[in-house]
Design a protein around this motif. Structure first.
Motif, PDB file in Angstrom:
ATOM      1  N   LYS A  40       4.580  -8.644  18.536  1.00 31.43           N
ATOM      2  CA  LYS A  40       3.426  -9.199  17.837  1.00 31.43           C
ATOM      3  C   LYS A  40       3.863  -9.550  16.426  1.00 31.43           C
ATOM      4  O   LYS A  40       4.795  -8.937  15.893  1.00 31.43           O
ATOM      5  CB  LYS A  40       2.305  -8.160  17.779  1.00 31.43           C
ATOM      6  N   HIS A  42       2.496  -9.852  12.550  1.00 33.51           N
ATOM      7  CA  HIS A  42       1.427  -9.603  11.582  1.00 33.51           C
ATOM      8  C   HIS A  42       1.695 -10.401  10.322  1.00 33.51           C
ATOM      9  O   HIS A  42       2.845 -10.492   9.874  1.00 33.51           O
ATOM     10  CB  HIS A  42       1.383  -8.125  11.189  1.00 33.51           C
ATOM     11  N   ILE A  43       0.637 -10.915   9.753  1.00 30.97           N
ATOM     12  CA  ILE A  43       0.809 -11.592   8.457  1.00 30.97           C
ATOM     13  C   ILE A  43       0.338 -10.631   7.373  1.00 30.97           C
ATOM     14  O   ILE A  43      -0.807 -10.158   7.389  1.00 30.97           O
ATOM     15  CB  ILE A  43       0.006 -12.911   8.398  1.00 30.97           C
ATOM     16  N   GLU A  44       1.211 -10.292   6.460  1.00 31.60           N
ATOM     17  CA  GLU A  44       0.889  -9.351   5.376  1.00 31.60           C
ATOM     18  C   GLU A  44       0.060 -10.044   4.291  1.00 31.60           C
ATOM     19  O   GLU A  44      -0.059 -11.273   4.265  1.00 31.60           O
ATOM     20  CB  GLU A  44       2.191  -8.826   4.752  1.00 31.60           C
ATOM     21  N   ASP A  45      -0.478  -9.221   3.383  1.00 28.56           N
ATOM     22  CA  ASP A  45      -1.301  -9.773   2.297  1.00 28.56           C
ATOM     23  C   ASP A  45      -0.517 -10.753   1.413  1.00 28.56           C
ATOM     24  O   ASP A  45      -1.066 -11.701   0.873  1.00 28.56           O
ATOM     25  CB  ASP A  45      -1.842  -8.638   1.406  1.00 28.56           C
ATOM     26  N   TYR A  49       5.699 -12.534   7.058  1.00 29.35           N
ATOM     27  CA  TYR A  49       5.482 -12.338   8.491  1.00 29.35           C
ATOM     28  C   TYR A  49       6.298 -11.143   8.970  1.00 29.35           C
ATOM     29  O   TYR A  49       7.504 -11.086   8.739  1.00 29.35           O
ATOM     30  CB  TYR A  49       5.902 -13.593   9.262  1.00 29.35           C
ATOM     31  N   GLN A  51       7.394  -8.881  12.278  1.00 28.90           N
ATOM     32  CA  GLN A  51       7.415  -8.803  13.741  1.00 28.90           C
ATOM     33  C   GLN A  51       7.367  -7.330  14.164  1.00 28.90           C
ATOM     34  O   GLN A  51       8.157  -6.518  13.688  1.00 28.90           O
ATOM     35  CB  GLN A  51       8.699  -9.457  14.256  1.00 28.90           C
ATOM     36  N   VAL A  52       6.416  -6.999  15.058  1.00 29.90           N
ATOM     37  CA  VAL A  52       6.295  -5.620  15.556  1.00 29.90           C
ATOM     38  C   VAL A  52       6.657  -5.651  17.032  1.00 29.90           C
ATOM     39  O   VAL A  52       5.961  -6.272  17.842  1.00 29.90           O
ATOM     40  CB  VAL A  52       4.851  -5.091  15.366  1.00 29.90           C
ATOM     41  N   THR A  58       9.650  -2.586  13.310  1.00 25.67           N
ATOM     42  CA  THR A  58       9.198  -3.782  12.574  1.00 25.67           C
ATOM     43  C   THR A  58      10.388  -4.504  11.955  1.00 25.67           C
ATOM     44  O   THR A  58      11.423  -3.897  11.664  1.00 25.67           O
ATOM     45  CB  THR A  58       8.212  -3.409  11.437  1.00 25.67           C
ATOM     46  N   LYS A  60      11.008  -7.905   9.144  1.00 26.63           N
ATOM     47  CA  LYS A  60      10.449  -9.007   8.359  1.00 26.63           C
ATOM     48  C   LYS A  60      11.106 -10.310   8.810  1.00 26.63           C
ATOM     49  O   LYS A  60      12.343 -10.372   8.911  1.00 26.63           O
ATOM     50  CB  LYS A  60      10.701  -8.773   6.870  1.00 26.63           C
TER      51      LYS A  60
END
Ligand code: SF4
Length: 476
Positions: A40, A42-45, A49, A51-52, A58, A60
């Motif tokens: 998956k 996730h887009i951080e604040d 990006y 990747q998990v 994880t 980056k």
């Protein structure tokens, strides 16, 4: 936003054109790691990006960088995000280099050279109601005021492009009987057309393409090879800018064939359009007609004249007319004074023939604009192309009507184009073989016509771009 690229690169509704659902850049290589097939993102604040993977690990993800070099000119991104793609080559980049030069403590970091196309000069001349010669001189003066060191005219490099084209045609025509390389020979100076040919009909069209470099890329060789040596500088110390009538020329300059691996530099570092020059003038608050004229520079002492010149045969370089006249003389001993065009379906598809005793000796054509190009390609595919030589240009009406030229409000568009054509035709023309300096440069710089060096610096190659059918295809 309407695309500024040529018709061949724009999104169209024609069936055989690559649509926006297919890959638009070279596929990116992805390293597959065991167990990472399902992940998956996730887009951080902060916008990064992450990747998990399935096991909770994880990583980056790095940002993908896309340059003009990666572009397949598929049309989708060109129409929607051209401003992103062309940031590497814009008048802002030229500004940056000039600024760095001014800030340099001792000598300038780069020797800045600008080569201006005659089509751009004609467009600016029409806008400012000046003649092309004065326009070229005022443009030179403007660039010099900005900090540019040398300003050249690409009509000079076009001499080499025309001479190489004529030699290539004679060679192919003569070798026809021995089953040599195929005719028709198709011009290759238009990058919009080349892009289309490489990505859609490579195997059919590529063997027919002239390998002669375009005037822009011959100028690239002249500046980064010949002129750099004259200045006792390595090629990467020169920053070479061309002023061109279309955005497609930016794609041409970024082709890997025109990149010097040893010095990590391009033959043409930056292409700006006529419209971008106009923008520069506005941003600098310069009144163009009030500029003091300054003479164009000459590339070497072999060239004594700095006059703005052109060639016979229309605003796209005069390839058809030059090769036709030369071939008529060399192959059949016929002097052609006047060339008569016979329009076919429209004014952008015309034929020229040379006949003797009712027999057709030479059969040439000019095919401009995407629809006429399609028509020509269909003829080639069916093996029913009757021509020996075709001047192919992506823009309807040719280069004087390029997407980077200055535009008039819609109602006056046609009138403006006619005015630009008149101004372009008013420039003194020259015969390439007789142009001052050409013979000497062939001899001293290229070690003679037909030499290995001439082949390397005045010719190029093309390759078919395969349509990607890998798992990387992105469906929008
Ligand atoms: Fe550029 Fe001329 Fe081709 Fe138009 S026809 S895309 S102006 S090279």
């Amino acid at each position: 936003m309407a695309s500024l690229f040529s018709g061949a690169l724009k999104l169209t509704d024609l069936d055989d054109f690559i649509g926006p659902s297919q890959d638009c850049i070279k596929p990116i290589k992805v390293d597959k790691r065991p167990g990472s097939s399902v992940a998956k993102i996730h887009i951080e604040d902060d916008g990064s990006y992450i990747q998990v993977s399935q096991d909770g690990g994880t990583r980056k993800l790095e940002r993908a960088k896309i340059s003009l070099n990666d572009c397949l000119a598929c049309s989708g991104c060109i129409t929607s995000a051209e401003s992103v793609l062309i940031t590497q080559q814009s008048h802002e980049e030229l500004r940056k280099v000039l600024r760095a030069n001014k800030e340099a403590v001792s000598s300038p970091q780069k020797l800045v050279v600008v080569s201006v196309s005659p089509q751009s000069v004609a467009s600016l001349a029409a806008r400012f109601q000046l003649n092309p010669t004065d326009t070229a001189k005022k443009l030179t003066s403007f660039f010099k005021k900005l900090g540019v060191h040398y300003v050249f005219d690409t009509a000079f490099s076009r001499n080499f492009s025309l001479i190489e084209s004529q030699c290539e045609f004679l060679q192919r025509f003569r070798s026809q009987k021995d089953g040599g390389q195929s005719l028709p020979l198709l011009t290759s100076a238009c990058p919009g057309w080349i892009c289309y040919a490489e990505k859609t009909h490579g195997h059919v069209v590529l063997p027919h393409l002239s390998t002669a470099r375009s005037p822009q890329q011959v100028m690239g060789a002249l500046v980064k090879d010949f002129f750099a040596q004259q200045q006792h500088l390595p090629p990467d110390r020169l920053y070479h800018v061309t002023v061109m009538p279309c955005y497609d020329k930016k794609l041409e300059a970024s082709r890997p064939d025109f990149f010097n691996q040893e010095f990590q530099t391009r033959d043409v570092d930056c292409v700006i359009t006529t419209g971008e020059v106009f923008k520069l003038l506005e941003e600098e608050g310069v009144s163009f007609p009030d500029l003091e004229p300054a003479p164009l520079d000459v590339l070497s002492s072999y060239v004594s004249t700095e006059e703005h010149t052109s060639h016979q045969g229309g605003g796209s370089g005069g390839y058809l007319e030059h090769v036709f006249r030369h071939a008529a003389r060399e192959l059949f001993g016929i002097h052609v004074a006047e060339i008569t065009y016979k329009p076919l379906r429209n004014k952008d598809f015309q034929e020229v023939t040379l006949e003797r005793d009712g027999q057709v000796l030479l059969h040439f054509a000019a095919a401009y604009g995407f629809r006429n190009i399609q028509n020509l390609v269909q003829k080639l595919k069916r093996g029913r192309c009757p021509y020996h030589y075709v001047e192919v240009m992506a823009c309807p009406s040719g280069c004087l009507n390029g997407g980077g030229q200055l535009r008039a409000p819609d109602a006056q568009g046609k009138e403006l184009l006619q005015q630009v054509e008149r101004l372009y035709a008013s420039v003194r023309t020259q015969v390439p073989e007789e142009a001052p300096g050409v013979r000497e440069l062939y001899e001293h710089w290229l070690q003679g016509p037909g030499s290995d060096k001439a082949g390397r610096l005045l010719h190029t190659q093309y390759r078919a771009v395969e349509r990607a059918s890998s798992g990387f295809s992105i469906k929008w």
